[in-house]
Scaffold this motif. Structure first.
Motif, PDB file in Angstrom:
ATOM      1  N   ARG A  34       3.327  10.585  -2.190  1.00  0.00           N
ATOM      2  CA  ARG A  34       3.927   9.838  -3.906  1.00  0.00           C
ATOM      3  C   ARG A  34       2.050   9.704  -4.761  1.00  0.00           C
ATOM      4  O   ARG A  34       2.296   9.377  -4.812  1.00  0.00           O
ATOM      5  N   CYS A  49      -0.219   6.934  -0.071  1.00  0.00           N
ATOM      6  CA  CYS A  49       0.590   7.529   1.028  1.00  0.00           C
ATOM      7  C   CYS A  49       1.025   6.751   1.269  1.00  0.00           C
ATOM      8  O   CYS A  49       0.042   5.472   1.903  1.00  0.00           O
ATOM      9  N   LYS A  50       2.520   5.780   2.364  1.00  0.00           N
ATOM     10  CA  LYS A  50       2.421   5.635   3.559  1.00  0.00           C
ATOM     11  C   LYS A  50       4.217   5.694   4.003  1.00  0.00           C
ATOM     12  O   LYS A  50       4.043   6.940   4.359  1.00  0.00           O
ATOM     13  N   LYS A  52       7.053   6.033   6.231  1.00  0.00           N
ATOM     14  CA  LYS A  52       8.678   6.278   5.728  1.00  0.00           C
ATOM     15  C   LYS A  52       9.100   4.696   5.827  1.00  0.00           C
ATOM     16  O   LYS A  52       9.926   4.247   4.939  1.00  0.00           O
ATOM     17  N   GLU A  54       7.584   2.090   5.744  1.00  0.00           N
ATOM     18  CA  GLU A  54       6.680   1.222   4.670  1.00  0.00           C
ATOM     19  C   GLU A  54       7.272   1.179   3.787  1.00  0.00           C
ATOM     20  O   GLU A  54       7.280   0.788   2.428  1.00  0.00           O
ATOM     21  N   TRP A  55       7.576   2.855   2.866  1.00  0.00           N
ATOM     22  CA  TRP A  55       8.316   2.451   2.015  1.00  0.00           C
ATOM     23  C   TRP A  55       9.685   2.231   2.276  1.00  0.00           C
ATOM     24  O   TRP A  55       9.853   1.601   0.830  1.00  0.00           O
ATOM     25  N   ARG A  56       9.823   2.340   2.639  1.00  0.00           N
ATOM     26  CA  ARG A  56      11.296   1.397   3.072  1.00  0.00           C
ATOM     27  C   ARG A  56      11.331   0.182   2.779  1.00  0.00           C
ATOM     28  O   ARG A  56      12.249  -1.043   1.725  1.00  0.00           O
ATOM     29  N   GLU A  59      10.785  -0.639  -0.739  1.00  0.00           N
ATOM     30  CA  GLU A  59      11.683  -0.551  -1.934  1.00  0.00           C
ATOM     31  C   GLU A  59      12.178  -2.325  -1.712  1.00  0.00           C
ATOM     32  O   GLU A  59      12.969  -1.908  -2.554  1.00  0.00           O
TER      33      GLU A  59
END
Length: 80
Positions: A34, A49-50, A52, A54-56, A59
């Protein structure tokens, strides 16, 4: 002789049976990239860049921190 035939038949059966494969997404998730705005800059954006998971986690961490700030400030008089 019977023992040898038994061992060979067991080996052939296990070799013919497919091993339950672990899905590729579970072992090595592909990164999701992103472009995020850099604080203090009008035009600069940074590519992050992470996976899924790691993004969760990021968040959820942000949501819990925001919730903690709201809970802490609720009911407190202004200026304290």
């Amino acid at each position: 002789m019977v023992g040898t035939v038994f061992v060979v038949s067991v080996l052939l059966q296990t070799a013919a049976t497919p091993v339950a494969a672990i899905p590729a997404s579970a072992t090595s998730e592909e990164p999701i990239c992103r472009r995020l705005e850099v604080t203090g800059s009008i035009a600069r954006k940074e590519r992050v860049c992470k996976t899924k998971a790691e993004w969760r986690a990021a968040e959820e961490n942000g949501n819990s921190r925001a919730r903690a700030i709201v809970d802490y400030s609720t009911g407190r008089p202004t200026g304290q």
